[in-house]
Design a protein around this motif. Structure first.
Motif, PDB file in Angstrom:
ATOM      1  N   GLY A 198       0.782  -1.220   0.000  1.00  0.00           N
ATOM      2  CA  GLY A 198       0.000   0.000   0.000  1.00  0.00           C
ATOM      3  C   GLY A 198       0.814   1.270   0.000  1.00  0.00           C
ATOM      4  N   TYR A 199       2.150   1.160  -0.013  1.00  0.00           N
ATOM      5  CA  TYR A 199       3.000   2.346   0.013  1.00  0.00           C
ATOM      6  C   TYR A 199       2.971   3.102  -1.314  1.00  0.00           C
ATOM      7  CZ  TYR A 199       5.063   1.508   4.594  1.00  0.00           C
ATOM      8  OH  TYR A 199       5.258   1.370   5.942  1.00  0.00           O
ATOM      9  N   ALA A 200       2.277   2.555  -2.323  1.00  0.00           N
ATOM     10  CA  ALA A 200       2.128   3.314  -3.567  1.00  0.00           C
ATOM     11  C   ALA A 200       1.313   4.582  -3.347  1.00  0.00           C
ATOM     12  CB  ALA A 200       1.460   2.440  -4.638  1.00  0.00           C
ATOM     13  N   ARG A 201       0.680   4.708  -2.191  1.00  0.00           N
ATOM     14  CA  ARG A 201       0.004   5.972  -1.872  1.00  0.00           C
ATOM     15  C   ARG A 201       1.006   7.087  -1.614  1.00  0.00           C
ATOM     16  NH1 ARG A 201      -2.387   2.068   1.324  1.00  0.00           N
ATOM     17  NH2 ARG A 201      -4.544   1.531   0.817  1.00  0.00           N
ATOM     18  N   GLN A 202       2.220   6.727  -1.134  1.00  0.00           N
ATOM     19  CA  GLN A 202       3.199   7.751  -0.731  1.00  0.00           C
ATOM     20  C   GLN A 202       4.490   7.712  -1.537  1.00  0.00           C
ATOM     21  OE1 GLN A 202       2.262   5.247   1.455  1.00  0.00           O
ATOM     22  NE2 GLN A 202       1.047   6.176   3.086  1.00  0.00           N
ATOM     23  N   TYR A 203       4.853   6.557  -2.082  1.00  0.00           N
ATOM     24  CA  TYR A 203       6.158   6.406  -2.695  1.00  0.00           C
ATOM     25  C   TYR A 203       6.052   6.187  -4.198  1.00  0.00           C
ATOM     26  CZ  TYR A 203       8.468   5.729   1.857  1.00  0.00           C
ATOM     27  OH  TYR A 203       8.980   5.893   3.115  1.00  0.00           O
ATOM     28  N   SER A 204       7.083   6.636  -4.900  1.00  0.00           N
ATOM     29  CA  SER A 204       7.269   6.271  -6.301  1.00  0.00           C
ATOM     30  C   SER A 204       8.137   5.025  -6.354  1.00  0.00           C
ATOM     31  CB  SER A 204       7.968   7.396  -7.064  1.00  0.00           C
ATOM     32  OG  SER A 204       7.297   8.610  -6.896  1.00  0.00           O
ATOM     33  N   GLY A 205       8.123   4.364  -7.501  1.00  0.00           N
ATOM     34  CA  GLY A 205       9.093   3.299  -7.703  1.00  0.00           C
ATOM     35  C   GLY A 205      10.484   3.900  -7.878  1.00  0.00           C
ATOM     36  N   VAL A 206      11.484   3.038  -7.816  1.00  0.00           N
ATOM     37  CA  VAL A 206      12.858   3.510  -8.015  1.00  0.00           C
ATOM     38  C   VAL A 206      12.988   4.098  -9.418  1.00  0.00           C
ATOM     39  CG1 VAL A 206      15.235   2.716  -8.322  1.00  0.00           C
ATOM     40  CG2 VAL A 206      13.921   1.995  -6.318  1.00  0.00           C
ATOM     41  N   ASN A 207      13.667   5.242  -9.516  1.00  0.00           N
ATOM     42  CA  ASN A 207      13.906   5.892 -10.801  1.00  0.00           C
ATOM     43  C   ASN A 207      15.234   6.634 -10.719  1.00  0.00           C
ATOM     44  OD1 ASN A 207      13.252   8.800  -9.886  1.00  0.00           O
ATOM     45  ND2 ASN A 207      11.418   7.638  -9.285  1.00  0.00           N
ATOM     46  N   THR A 208      15.593   7.297 -11.786  1.00  0.00           N
ATOM     47  CA  THR A 208      16.884   7.991 -11.800  1.00  0.00           C
ATOM     48  C   THR A 208      16.972   9.047 -10.712  1.00  0.00           C
ATOM     49  OG1 THR A 208      17.048   7.615 -14.188  1.00  0.00           O
ATOM     50  CG2 THR A 208      18.484   9.293 -13.233  1.00  0.00           C
ATOM     51  N   LEU A 209      15.880   9.763 -10.478  1.00  0.00           N
ATOM     52  CA  LEU A 209      15.895  10.802  -9.450  1.00  0.00           C
ATOM     53  C   LEU A 209      16.117  10.219  -8.052  1.00  0.00           C
ATOM     54  CD1 LEU A 209      13.018  13.164 -10.658  1.00  0.00           C
ATOM     55  CD2 LEU A 209      15.462  13.252 -11.178  1.00  0.00           C
ATOM     56  N   SER A 210      15.812   8.910  -7.886  1.00  0.00           N
ATOM     57  CA  SER A 210      16.056   8.286  -6.580  1.00  0.00           C
ATOM     58  C   SER A 210      17.541   8.297  -6.239  1.00  0.00           C
ATOM     59  CB  SER A 210      15.548   6.839  -6.589  1.00  0.00           C
ATOM     60  OG  SER A 210      14.192   6.762  -6.946  1.00  0.00           O
ATOM     61  N   PHE A 211      18.389   8.368  -7.250  1.00  0.00           N
ATOM     62  CA  PHE A 211      19.833   8.317  -7.040  1.00  0.00           C
ATOM     63  C   PHE A 211      20.469   9.708  -7.096  1.00  0.00           C
ATOM     64  CE2 PHE A 211      18.585   4.136  -8.341  1.00  0.00           C
ATOM     65  CZ  PHE A 211      19.415   3.286  -7.639  1.00  0.00           C
TER      66      PHE A 211
END
Length: 887
Positions: free
Chosen positions: A830-843
């Motif tokens: 259910g964390y898709a309510r608050q989080y994005s999946g990993v992406n380039t900006l995550s790094f």
């Protein structure tokens, strides 16, 4: 006070004193507590059977265990409960007899040092006592001391200083003392022995039911010897508990020395009334008590009487207990017993008692429902039903809760163990090996090809709010329960570095390594792949890199917020990142791609890839090849919490990182959350990650085979995978076809055993229209959302919560997992309510800057000074005003 030296890890500074019965010790990396059982046994003395007298043995059974010689053979009637078994020091112990004695209820075996090595390692330490002559006590090795729970000292005299010294030598152990003198110890000697933490052993030939003399000691006098009352009236507070009701407290009374003596000798409940004197319970009411056991408390100033209560009950109000009515299983047992005698004709309980087939069917039905229950509430509900029908079966057969508890206690005390495999009738293949095949992970039942693999069905419109909330829940990580398990591992790695990693990798991964890290250039032989796999990885790498390069924040954002005030934001890579690639039931080069490529694109200076090694110490060539492609600066050969700890804190060879990425089991997730909250680690994590999950929305335009395949693609990840089908006004014919496809396709999979477990906990939710389907999906917030619906692309605008969406009939989730270009490291639970999946900006991290001209400060300065004054921060205002004054 006890003292113990820690022998868990070879480090210094690990001695600490303790309160009675408990030792706390601290050593890197662990702080822990040991509780010693029976450091000071709850008995005044321990009898040694050397003269058989049935009357004396009956009395002794009420106050504690008896030491008996090891039997030469065991017959079915041998009574070993409440006994210690003494092995003749002149003969080598018969292991089969000893194990059988312990399995049949004996509490401990007593062996000499000459035979200790034959028993230690075969029998658990808490079931062994060491028989020693007092003169040879100091010659016992550390290994022998650690392999037993206590000693029986044979001594010609009761020298308290010597016994106290030996007690300290065997710190934390039970100490029993057998005097070889032909005369018994006095009451005073028993009291003094107890004061130094020792319990006297008295041969039954020196005990009597009559008056004490120079050659024999009255059993009651021996029992009373260490008792000391702290009350002015000399009475002892006495808790009375029900032996027949699992130790339920019946009431609090008082005992005198006279009443205790009479209870011990008569076996009846006798107490002391502070108003009327000696009180023989039930003498006038008929509510008598049979005394089963009398226990001393740890301070020898109060007692517990375990009794069988007869008549109306213990309380003068004709209730079972002074503390209220029965509840729980005890109340159910009482009710069922009364119904067995007088159940109304035609009542359900009467039917159960009189119809064995109905009762048998209900027990099997409720057992199946309990096995399929998911939530905590469901498990409790179904377990209660099963206990009701099970106890009904027991009462019908004349079996009480006491009988059940006796069997539980007896089984818990067994030393020998059966494998515990299910009987053939409860498995799908009665001719198969008793052990599950190696490919099936622990916790997965053998395949049952006779039973269709089915999901559970619900209709959204008929669900109550609480039922709907239950369907939206997942079995999430119990952080509080996992932290005590994970923290010692993290602390161990933090303190011992590479040595701890090597140790834990040998323990958990069965890989014995010489080093923990591989640094580039990687040896060519570690990158050897067949051409098809290499080409597939290359194609996936190209797509994933292309998509993630488009996400990179390369340009600087510049905004003039007012004349002369320019604000900007620019991106910088996170310098050092750790990428966790799980091992376990599958090799996952795809995860290495999904984490490594955005780190490479973002420009991270150090990329440390961690993954569990294979038993031979190597890393799968697929993962190594990806590590080479993404420019990994190191490959850590470790998994689990220990890998997370090494990344967070660094070791002698493992570089410390600034942020940790990657999915994992509950140990990995708990370790990530633990180190993230440690300010000493200064490390961030990507997101909390749980079991894989998919939600498929399907309408009448969907292909049932495609729907089933997409459901199974997530179900095969693990037995805790979450799979949901939201059926939009699907006719029963189409839904049946989907279910048939799930069953047929699942049985064709190599991982069918895992799929069977996960699908059995998965759900189908019927909804009336697409709006209701998307509403349920947004509430669920799935990791993967697959749209098998008409005009699927149009529905994207209504998707509010999802990790990644797969649109239309030709977009299987598998493509996103491997090679379409999107990232498959996505929020779950259910964390898709608050989080994005990993992406380039995550790094990457974003840094802001601002530059003001003199004119800009003239315009903005007064605003800032006013706000600083409002908050009472004069230095802030002064930093502005001093500049304005200089312009």
């Amino acid at each position: 006070m006890l003292r113990i030296r820690c022998a868990v890890w070879p480090v210094a500074g690990n001695v600490i004193t303790s309160e009675r019965g408990t030792c706390r010790f601290t050593c890197a990396p662990f702080s822990t507590e040991i509780r010693f059982s029976h450091v000071l046994p709850m008995a005044s003395f321990l009898p040694l059977l050397d003269a058989h007298d049935n009357a004396i043995l009956t009395v002794l059974s009420r106050i504690g265990p008896v030491i008996k010689p090891v039997p030469s053979t065991l017959d079915a009637q041998a009574e070993l409960h409440n006994s210690y078994i003494l092995v003749d020091s002149s003969a080598s112990p018969n292991h089969d007899i000893l194990i059988s004695c312990l399995d049949r209820g004996a509490e401990k075996v007593i062996v000499s040092p000459a035979h200790a090595s034959e028993v230690i390692g075969v029998v658990p330490p808490d079931r062994i006592l060491l028989l020693l002559d007092v003169a040879s006590a100091s010659a016992v090795s550390d290994k022998t001391r650690s392999g037993v729970s206590g000693v029986l000292l044979k001594s010609p005299s009761l020298e308290l200083d010597l016994i106290s010294s030996i007690s300290r030598f065997f710190s934390g152990s039970s100490i029993f003392v057998l005097s070889t003198s032909p005369t018994p110890p006095t009451s005073l000697a028993i009291q003094e022995l107890r004061s130094v933490g020792a319990v006297p052993v008295l041969p039954t030939s020196q005990l009597t039911l009559g008056q004490s003399s120079s050659s024999q000691l009255n059993i009651a006098d021996a029992f009373l010897a260490p008792l000391r009352s702290d009350r002015p009236d000399g009475l002892f507070p006495t808790v009375v508990s029900s032996y027949a009701q699992g130790g339920r407290t019946l009431g609090l009374v008082y005992s005198s020395r006279q009443s205790i003596v009479e209870s011990i000798l008569s076996g009846k409940g006798v107490y002391h009334s502070r108003r009327h004197g000696l009180w023989r319970k039930g003498e006038t009411s008929g509510a008598t008590q049979d005394v089963i056991r009398i226990n001393l408390d740890c301070d020898t100033d109060s007692l517990e009487f375990s009794v069988i209560q007869n008549g109306a009950g213990f309380c003068h109000l004709n209730r079972p207990s002074c503390f209220g009515e029965l509840n729980g299983l005890a109340a159910l047992e009482s009710t069922l017993k009364s119904r067995l005698d007088s159940a109304p004709e035609g009542s359900y309980t009467s039917r159960l008692f009189n119809d064995p087939d109905l009762l048998r069917s209900k027990i099997m039905e409720e057992a199946d429902e309990l096995c399929n229950a998911e939530t905590r509430e469901q498990v409790a509900f179904e377990a209660a039903d099963l206990l009701y029908f099970t106890l009904t079966r027991c009462i019908a057969a004349g079996v009480s809760l006491v009988d059940i508890e006796r069997n539980l206690d007896a089984k818990a005390r067994k030393v020998s163990r059966r494998p515990g495999n299910a009987k053939a009738r409860w498995t799908s293949n009665p001719t198969a090996s008793a052990e599950p095949p190696p490919a099936v992970p622990a916790g997965v039942a053998p395949p049952d090809t006779s039973t269709a693999i089915r999901m559970r069905k619900y209709t959204a419109s008929s669900l109550s709010p609480s039922e709907r909330a239950q369907l939206l829940r997942r079995p999430v990580l119990k952080f509080d329960a996992m932290i005590p398990k994970v923290k010692p591992i993290v602390d161990y790695v933090r303190a011992q570095g590479d040595a701890a990693l090597l140790d834990l990798t040998a323990k958990y991964d069965k890989a014995h390594l010489d080093s923990t890290v591989i640094f580039p250039p990687f040896a060519p032989e570690t990158l050897q792949l067949n051409d098809a796999v290499r080409d597939a990885i290359d194609a996936a790498y190209a797509n994933i890199r292309k998509f993630h390069e488009a996400q990179a924040s390369a340009d600087t954002l510049v905004v003039e917020t007012m004349p002369g005030v320019v604000c900007s934001r620019f991106a910088r890579p996170i310098a050092r990142v750790g990428l966790y690639v799980p091992g376990g039931t599958a090799v996952l080069p795809s995860t290495a791609l999904m984490l490594g490529i955005p780190a490479q694109v973002a420009g991270c200076h150090e990329i440390v890839l961690a993954t569990p090694p294979r038993p031979d110490g190597s890393i799968s060539p697929e993962v190594m090849y990806v590590a080479h492609l993404v420019g990994a600066s190191a490959v850590l050969k470790a998994g689990g919490a220990q890998a997370i700890a090494a990344l967070a804190y660094g070791t002698q060879t493992v570089p410390k990182v600034d942020k940790i990425f990657g999915p994992g089991n509950q140990w990995v997730t708990a370790a990530k959350m633990l180190v993230q909250n440690d300010t000493d680690a200064l490390v961030a994590i990507d997101m909390p990650a749980g079991p894989s999950e998919v939600l498929v929305i399907a309408d009448q335009t969907s292909n049932p085979a495609h729907v089933a395949a997409d459901l199974l693609s997530q179900a095969e990840h693990g037995i805790d995978s979450q799979v949901v089908l939201v059926a939009v006004d699907l006719p029963e014919s189409i839904l049946s076809t989907v279910e048939s496809q799930v069953d047929a396709q699942a049985h064709a999979l190599e991982r069918v055993d895992i799929v069977r477990e996960s699908v059995s906990k998965s759900i189908i939710v019927h909804v009336a229209d697409i709006d209701a389907a998307l509403e349920f999906s947004n509430d669920y917030a799935p990791e993967h959302l697959i749209l098998h619906i008409k005009d699927a692309a149009d529905a994207l605008s209504c998707v509010q919560n999802a990790g990644s969406v797969f649109v239309g009939p030709f977009s299987p989730e598998s493509c996103g997992d491997y090679a379409s270009g999107t990232n498959h490291t996505l929020p779950t639970n259910g964390y898709a309510r608050q989080y994005s999946g990993v992406n380039t900006l995550s790094f990457q991290k974003h840094i802001t800057s601002q530059e003001l001209t003199a004119d800009g400060l003239k315009a903005l300065g007064p605003v800032v000074a006013t706000l600083a004054d409002c908050e009472g921060l004069q230095a802030h205002a002064n930093a502005v005003r001093i500049r304005l004054a200089s312009i």
